[in-house]
Enzyme design. Sequence first.
Site, PDB file in Angstrom:
ATOM      1  CG  ASP A 489      -2.196  -0.584   1.122  1.00 53.80           C
ATOM      2  OD1 ASP A 489      -2.703  -0.598  -0.005  1.00 53.80           O
ATOM      3  OD2 ASP A 489      -2.747  -1.051   2.130  1.00 53.80           O
TER       4      ASP A 489
HETATM    5  C1  GLC Z   1      -0.906  -0.256   4.691  1.00 56.62           C
HETATM    6  C2  GLC Z   1       0.174   0.099   5.637  1.00 56.62           C
HETATM    7  C3  GLC Z   1      -0.282   1.140   6.577  1.00 56.62           C
HETATM    8  C4  GLC Z   1      -0.952   2.291   5.891  1.00 56.62           C
HETATM    9  C5  GLC Z   1      -2.049   1.796   4.981  1.00 56.62           C
HETATM   10  C6  GLC Z   1      -2.721   2.873   4.207  1.00 56.62           C
HETATM   11  O1  GLC Z   1      -1.883  -0.974   5.295  1.00 56.62           O
HETATM   12  O2  GLC Z   1       0.642  -1.010   6.344  1.00 56.62           O
HETATM   13  O3  GLC Z   1       0.830   1.601   7.275  1.00 56.62           O
HETATM   14  O4  GLC Z   1      -1.465   3.186   6.825  1.00 56.62           O
HETATM   15  O5  GLC Z   1      -1.480   0.894   4.113  1.00 56.62           O
HETATM   16  O6  GLC Z   1      -1.810   3.783   3.730  1.00 56.62           O
HETATM   17  C1  GLC Z   2      -1.742  -3.822   5.325  1.00 52.83           C
HETATM   18  C2  GLC Z   2      -2.948  -3.843   4.427  1.00 52.83           C
HETATM   19  C3  GLC Z   2      -2.720  -4.710   3.225  1.00 52.83           C
HETATM   20  C4  GLC Z   2      -1.428  -4.370   2.564  1.00 52.83           C
HETATM   21  C5  GLC Z   2      -0.275  -4.385   3.535  1.00 52.83           C
HETATM   22  C6  GLC Z   2       1.021  -3.920   2.930  1.00 52.83           C
HETATM   23  O1  GLC Z   2      -1.615  -5.039   5.961  1.00 52.83           O
HETATM   24  O2  GLC Z   2      -4.098  -4.276   5.118  1.00 52.83           O
HETATM   25  O3  GLC Z   2      -3.779  -4.590   2.330  1.00 52.83           O
HETATM   26  O4  GLC Z   2      -1.209  -5.283   1.524  1.00 52.83           O
HETATM   27  O5  GLC Z   2      -0.573  -3.542   4.611  1.00 52.83           O
HETATM   28  O6  GLC Z   2       1.030  -2.563   2.650  1.00 52.83           O
END
Ligand code: GLC
Ligand code: GLC
Length: 817
Positions: A489
């Site tokens: 993400d």
């Molecule tokens: C992923 C990351 C998290 C972040 C989210 C949305 O889940 O792990 O740190 O806040 O994405 O940006």
């Molecule tokens: C968090 C989010 C997931 C994403 C990961 C890596 O666990 O829930 O969707 O793939 O972060 O950013």
Amino acid sequence: MQYGYFDDNAREYVITRPDTPYPWINYLGSEDFYGLFSNTSGGYCFYRDARLLRLTRYRYNNVPTDSGGRYFYIRDSVRDGGDIWTPSWMPMKSALDRYECRHGMGYSRISSARNGLAFFQTSFVPLKDNCEIHKIVLTNESGADKDVDVFSFIEFCLWNANDDMTNFQRNFSIGEVEVEAGGAHIYHKTEYRERRNHYALWAVNVPVAGFDTDRQTFLGLYNGFDHPETVFAGKANNSVASGWAPIGSHHIKAHLKPGESKALVFVLGYCENQDDKKWEKPGVINKAPANALLDKYGSPEFADKALAVLKEYWDALLGRFSVEAEDKRMARMAGVWNQYQCMVTFNMSRSASYFESGIGRGMGFRDSNQDLLGFVHLVPERARARILDIAATQFPDGSAYHQYQPLTKRGNNEVGSGFNDDPLWLICGVAAYIKETGDFGILDEKVPFDNKEELADSLFVHLKRSFDYTVTHNGPHGLPLIGRADWNDCLNLNCFSKTPGESFQTTANFESGVAESVLIAAIFVFTGPDYVEICRRTKREEEAEYAVKAIATMTETIKAHGWDGNWFLRAYDAYGHKIGSHECEDGQIFIESNGFAVMAGIGLDDGRAKKALDSVKDKLDTKYGIVLQQPAYKDYHLELGEVSSYPPGYKENAGIFCHNNPWVTIAETKLGRGTRAFETYTKICPAYREDDSDLRRLEPYVYAQMVAGKDASRFGEAKNSWLTGTAAWTFVSISQYILGVRPVFDGLLIDPCIPASMKGFSVIRHFQNAVYRIAVDNSAGVEKGVKSLTLDGKPLNGAVLPALGDGRTHEVKVVMG
Ligand code: GLC
Ligand code: GLC
């Protein structure tokens, strides 16, 4: 040091002191009603949606840590000094003569004692009903009579947890309650007078001496939960909340002879009425649903029975996959706790944990599809229903809403779409479901696109759109466009954010048409063959041929443009610059593309797979697991986004992001390196770090999303336990690839890849209405390879157990060599 131990026979984790380095929690509830429950009785509960229908209030990031829960205050006989204490330790941090908390499958128990009085609390959510049960047993262990006062305490949330924490100008004026049975039955009915048709119940099964429903009256001005004036005064005020903060507190008097026990049952329930049946008479709510709960659970015997039913439910579930092995830590994690966590992630997605406030995210498209992988063998029917819900939020072009709301099942507009890995996870989830169940019929289900019935088409068409989306959205190198982000993400290659507080994902300010993801390409090559098989087995030969070609093309593209010499690249940014290359200053090598490419089998034929995994070991491995990339980004990079926003060593910036460690584990099994595969498995497995709890800090029985990486000063410290894709993927890695009991379209493939030193193990696996008792003998001391296999005493050709579906138990003997 250790703060508890596993009781394997009871399937419980036993916490032996209350002051764990962080609250160690459990989840109560299986389907609609859930409670989060810490080892000091902290936490809260909600019905279906942690944001919209929250029954009790919880303040995240509060001080003291973990304040708020279902509390019981004890006031001992005046002749015993009138000692006041809280048996769950919090909120008074009472010194206890004994303390133990047992977290089990869907229930928790706290037992403690002080000054000759024993306290035993059992808390759970019964199957099929929307309430928490708290059964309390008090026992007089002293030699003399005792008169004790018990005060219960919960604080109601005004339903919408977000509003509850922010909109005080309104909220302080709307709180309403009703009280019946002399105060034994307390009803929280805020907003029931207008649009809500639900209320909460907090009741006890015995007559009470008094009650309180107004927080300030109960606590006293400027007091915390650790010093409620009412308890110190020894007498309830019978306060009726009007606005401000409604609570529920019962005052119960108990007389206990030496050795005598008394049981109390508290019910904390969610009750709903049809709109035309809301009222009993003007201003008085219809109590029928509350009475039904009280009839059912309002006695210690009924509560015990409901707990027994819950235990049977879990026995049956976990009976579907169990392991026996010399390595107890592996056996208990794979056989019990990992699966338990998979159930929780399936139920919660990423909504409510002690790190996720329950008001942020809904169900993730990619997350929920991955969660299925670890859950589908437990309750396939629920996985099926989930797949159909998820698919209904897909857009007609194959892209998808990144999240949807569990209550409405609608795509979330605020977050929108554009995460270009999303479509492929649907193929992954559906393939896992079909392999587990053989239910190809699901492909014919009519499923809406974008939740619009008029756009509905078969689930198969959804898969095709997923597949095609990747085929048709490629960049300059022919690799898939990344969009706002892929699995990571935080790799936001089309978002150039300079404004503090802006979301890195949703403010994607342009689609460069250039930024590409090697990871999506690898996911495509990994999951593509399942799509091909699905086509073939449903007689879609032409489509299968087309897919085979697309996969071959993508594989060649990865080899041509996704290889850096010693490992796989990660991506190309919006300028076409490499990410995850030795040419970069930071972020030279990433775990995701390497794990996934080898999982997909890329480079197994030409030595690249081995090279890539050796590089991962060399550059990314640590004693606590594999970090996400190296070197960590020292500075913020406008063109990379959130990944470089985290301080080095945390989260996606070189943290040990456990979710993708099992990808490397699985990849190692592709190379047949069982010792290394198992090593990567154990490093992030919490049970192996039980005696290191002061550093790790989080529960030894569940995986955490992240462990701080080697660049962080808190290297080895875990965060974000429970709600993580780590649960599903580690279960896949241990059950399907290390122990090697893997559902495939033709049955159950037996393909272990274990350390040479592991002399054998056995697995009981329920699969498509038959039970397989699989005993694996590795006295040969190999890492991979099945020399012989017998099914019910007869040699089997190959290593795929057919789906016998005869409701019988079958003996499978496997000799490795
Ligand atoms: C992923 C990351 C998290 C972040 C989210 C949305 O889940 O792990 O740190 O806040 O994405 O940006
Ligand atoms: C968090 C989010 C997931 C994403 C990961 C890596 O666990 O829930 O969707 O793939 O972060 O950013």
